[in-house]
Motif scaffolding. Structure first.
Motif, mmCIF file in Angstrom:
data_model
loop_
_atom_site.group_PDB
_atom_site.id
_atom_site.type_symbol
_atom_site.label_atom_id
_atom_site.label_comp_id
_atom_site.label_asym_id
_atom_site.label_seq_id
_atom_site.Cartn_x
_atom_site.Cartn_y
_atom_site.Cartn_z
ATOM 1 N N TYR A 1 8.448 -13.174 9.411
ATOM 2 C CA TYR A 1 8.370 -13.428 7.963
ATOM 3 C C TYR A 1 9.690 -13.082 7.290
ATOM 4 C CZ TYR A 1 3.801 -14.882 6.367
ATOM 5 O OH TYR A 1 2.706 -15.636 6.054
ATOM 6 N N SER B 1 -0.858 -15.171 -3.113
ATOM 7 C CA SER B 1 -0.396 -16.394 -2.462
ATOM 8 C C SER B 1 -0.691 -16.355 -0.970
ATOM 9 C CB SER B 1 1.102 -16.592 -2.699
ATOM 10 O OG SER B 1 1.827 -15.533 -2.154
ATOM 11 N N TYR B 2 -1.374 -17.392 -0.532
ATOM 12 C CA TYR B 2 -1.723 -17.579 0.873
ATOM 13 C C TYR B 2 -2.477 -16.397 1.468
ATOM 14 C CZ TYR B 2 1.182 -21.711 0.595
ATOM 15 O OH TYR B 2 1.693 -22.941 0.240
ATOM 16 N N VAL B 3 -3.352 -15.794 0.665
ATOM 17 C CA VAL B 3 -4.219 -14.723 1.163
ATOM 18 C C VAL B 3 -5.647 -15.265 1.296
ATOM 19 C CG1 VAL B 3 -5.148 -12.409 0.701
ATOM 20 C CG2 VAL B 3 -2.774 -12.942 0.093
ATOM 21 N N SER C 1 -6.254 -7.967 10.723
ATOM 22 C CA SER C 1 -5.309 -8.677 9.884
ATOM 23 C C SER C 1 -4.033 -7.863 9.676
ATOM 24 C CB SER C 1 -6.009 -9.027 8.574
ATOM 25 O OG SER C 1 -5.150 -8.950 7.510
ATOM 26 N N TYR D 1 9.355 -20.390 -3.925
ATOM 27 C CA TYR D 1 8.517 -19.881 -5.015
ATOM 28 C C TYR D 1 9.218 -20.058 -6.372
ATOM 29 C CZ TYR D 1 4.963 -17.880 -1.949
ATOM 30 O OH TYR D 1 3.939 -17.714 -1.053
ATOM 31 N N ASP E 1 -0.163 -4.665 -0.494
ATOM 32 C CA ASP E 1 -0.444 -5.287 0.803
ATOM 33 C C ASP E 1 -0.840 -4.175 1.775
ATOM 34 O OD1 ASP E 1 0.525 -8.274 2.034
ATOM 35 O OD2 ASP E 1 0.135 -6.683 3.510
ATOM 36 N N PRO E 2 -1.780 -4.466 2.688
ATOM 37 C CA PRO E 2 -2.141 -3.419 3.649
ATOM 38 C C PRO E 2 -1.118 -3.269 4.785
ATOM 39 C CG PRO E 2 -3.598 -5.324 3.896
ATOM 40 C CD PRO E 2 -2.634 -5.648 2.799
ATOM 41 N N GLY F 1 -1.656 -8.981 -1.833
ATOM 42 C CA GLY F 1 -1.291 -9.526 -0.522
ATOM 43 C C GLY F 1 0.122 -10.071 -0.599
ATOM 44 N N CYS F 2 1.019 -9.239 -1.121
ATOM 45 C CA CYS F 2 2.385 -9.706 -1.464
ATOM 46 C C CYS F 2 3.256 -9.921 -0.236
ATOM 47 C CB CYS F 2 3.061 -8.709 -2.402
ATOM 48 S SG CYS F 2 3.287 -7.080 -1.658
ATOM 49 N N GLY F 3 2.824 -9.422 0.927
ATOM 50 C CA GLY F 3 3.624 -9.605 2.134
ATOM 51 C C GLY F 3 4.997 -8.989 1.993
ATOM 52 N N GLN G 1 11.677 -18.541 1.369
ATOM 53 C CA GLN G 1 10.422 -18.419 0.600
ATOM 54 C C GLN G 1 10.718 -18.175 -0.872
ATOM 55 O OE1 GLN G 1 8.160 -15.229 2.569
ATOM 56 N NE2 GLN G 1 6.399 -16.513 2.136
ATOM 57 N N PHE H 1 -0.268 -8.975 10.806
ATOM 58 C CA PHE H 1 0.844 -9.126 9.860
ATOM 59 C C PHE H 1 1.944 -8.096 10.102
ATOM 60 C CE2 PHE H 1 -2.208 -11.857 7.694
ATOM 61 C CZ PHE H 1 -1.407 -12.964 7.538
ATOM 62 N N ASN I 1 -5.550 -2.305 0.113
ATOM 63 C CA ASN I 1 -6.415 -3.346 0.660
ATOM 64 C C ASN I 1 -7.418 -3.739 -0.421
ATOM 65 O OD1 ASN I 1 -8.459 -4.778 1.927
ATOM 66 N ND2 ASN I 1 -8.371 -3.521 3.783
ATOM 67 N N VAL I 2 -7.351 -4.983 -0.839
ATOM 68 C CA VAL I 2 -8.196 -5.420 -1.961
ATOM 69 C C VAL I 2 -9.691 -5.312 -1.611
ATOM 70 C CG1 VAL I 2 -8.131 -7.890 -1.394
ATOM 71 C CG2 VAL I 2 -8.408 -7.189 -3.767
ATOM 72 N N MET J 1 5.268 -5.472 6.471
ATOM 73 C CA MET J 1 5.573 -6.562 5.537
ATOM 74 C C MET J 1 6.185 -5.945 4.273
ATOM 75 S SD MET J 1 4.492 -9.568 6.828
ATOM 76 C CE MET J 1 3.837 -10.797 5.726
HETATM 77 C C1 LIG Z 1 -0.055 -15.341 4.917
HETATM 78 S S1 LIG Z 1 0.500 -13.796 4.318
HETATM 79 C C2 LIG Z 1 1.189 -14.199 2.731
HETATM 80 C C3 LIG Z 1 2.125 -13.156 2.234
HETATM 81 C C4 LIG Z 1 2.757 -13.444 0.873
HETATM 82 N N1 LIG Z 1 1.782 -13.509 -0.175
HETATM 83 C C5 LIG Z 1 3.567 -14.707 0.914
HETATM 84 O O1 LIG Z 1 3.270 -15.645 0.166
HETATM 85 O O2 LIG Z 1 4.513 -14.760 1.699
HETATM 86 C C6 LIG Z 1 -1.025 -12.984 3.886
HETATM 87 C C7 LIG Z 1 -0.844 -11.563 3.404
HETATM 88 O O3 LIG Z 1 -2.094 -11.086 2.936
HETATM 89 C C8 LIG Z 1 -2.208 -9.740 3.293
HETATM 90 N N2 LIG Z 1 -3.617 -9.356 3.313
HETATM 91 C C9 LIG Z 1 -4.551 -9.653 4.243
HETATM 92 N N3 LIG Z 1 -5.718 -9.064 3.961
HETATM 93 C C10 LIG Z 1 -5.525 -8.393 2.799
HETATM 94 C C11 LIG Z 1 -6.350 -7.558 1.990
HETATM 95 N N4 LIG Z 1 -7.617 -7.307 2.346
HETATM 96 N N5 LIG Z 1 -5.834 -6.999 0.866
HETATM 97 C C12 LIG Z 1 -4.554 -7.256 0.504
HETATM 98 N N6 LIG Z 1 -3.719 -8.039 1.235
HETATM 99 C C13 LIG Z 1 -4.193 -8.584 2.369
HETATM 100 C C14 LIG Z 1 -1.556 -9.669 4.682
HETATM 101 O O4 LIG Z 1 -1.211 -8.358 5.070
HETATM 102 C C15 LIG Z 1 -0.377 -10.590 4.499
HETATM 103 O O5 LIG Z 1 0.784 -9.925 4.090
#
Ligand SMILES: C[S@@+](CC[C@H](N)C(=O)[O-])C[C@H]1O[C@@H](n2cnc3c(N)ncnc32)[C@H](O)[C@@H]1O
Length: 216
Positions: free
Chosen positions: A17, A114-116, A6, A28, A72-73, A51-53, A24, A10, A96-97, A77
């Motif tokens: 992105y 959001s969208y994680v 993942s 939001y 975010d990992p 997962g703030c991207g 975006q 990303f 990483n959560v 991003m």
């Molecule tokens: C679809 S993107 C959404 C990014 C942002 N939240 C947005 O709305 O634009 C998903 C995000 O989740 C992060 N992600 C994936 N696995 C994760 C984890 N285990 N812990 C934290 N973040 C994670 C990814 O790196 C990525 O930036």
């Protein structure tokens, strides 16, 4: 999807992105206004975005005066969010959560993501919910897809290989089941449609009490 896979994905798509950062942000900002009646974020001070991207949502929350932490990992991003001068007050951290959030219980008023969730496997989602519940005092907000699908989104999500198709069918039930199965999850879940294809799943974290039943 596994952690390495993942982050790799990303990090790779971070520049794409980045192109949509301002779009975006507008999106939001409109949602935060739209949901005010059900959930007025201005009533809260601190928030973590898991997962703030690229930090578009963090930036909207920061503009509204909240103290914002984004984790975010995917370093690339995060780098996009950090490169914007408007975000200088936001604390962006690599994390990483799935490995646990490096914050104590009840560290933030709110935790948002959001969208994680839809990109994680079911057992990983439970870990996400439990960790967010642990660090949030007041509410956990999961911003993610609802059941309405479009061809384009279905194609992208199929290519991404996450759990989208299962998630959209079972999201609310899973969050509710999570409370029956896990003592450290949610005590209430309410669903607000915030866009044609997206919901806010607003969840009340479990109270953390000491051995004498005092709220801690
Ligand atoms: C679809 S993107 C959404 C990014 C942002 N939240 C947005 O709305 O634009 C998903 C995000 O989740 C992060 N992600 C994936 N696995 C994760 C984890 N285990 N812990 C934290 N973040 C994670 C990814 O790196 C990525 O930036």
């Amino acid at each position: 999807m596994g952690e390495k896979e993942s982050s790799w994905l990303f990090n790779l798509i971070a520049p794409v992105y980045g192109l949509f950062y301002h779009k975006q942000k507008k999106h939001y900002a409109a949602i935060v206004e739209r949901v005010k009646e059900q959930m007025d974020l201005s009533l809260f001070e601190t928030i973590i975005d898991v997962g703030c991207g690229t930090g578009a949502l963090c930036s909207v929350l920061n503009d509204r005066g909240m103290t914002v932490t984004g984790i975010d990992p995917a370093k690339k991003m995060l780098a996009i969010g950090m490169s914007k001068s408007e975000n200088k007050d936001i604390r962006f951290l690599q994390g990483n959560v799935m490995k646990g959030l490096s914050f104590g219980d009840n560290s933030f008023d709110l935790a948002i993501s959001s969208y994680v969730a839809h990109g994680l496997e079911a057992n990983e989602r439970k870990r996400l919910y439990a960790e967010m519940s642990r660090v949030a005092r007041k509410y956990v907000i999961i911003h993610d897809y609802n059941k309405k699908r479009s061809f384009f989104t279905s194609l992208i999500e199929w290519l991404e290989g996450g759990d989208y198709f299962h998630f959209i069918k079972h999201a609310e039930m899973e969050m509710k089941d999570c409370l029956a199965e896990m003592s450290a999850c949610f005590s209430e879940v309410s669903v607000v449609q915030v866009d044609v294809m997206a919901n806010w799943y607003i969840c009340k974290p479990m109270d953390y009490r000491d051995s004498e039943n005092h709220l801690i």
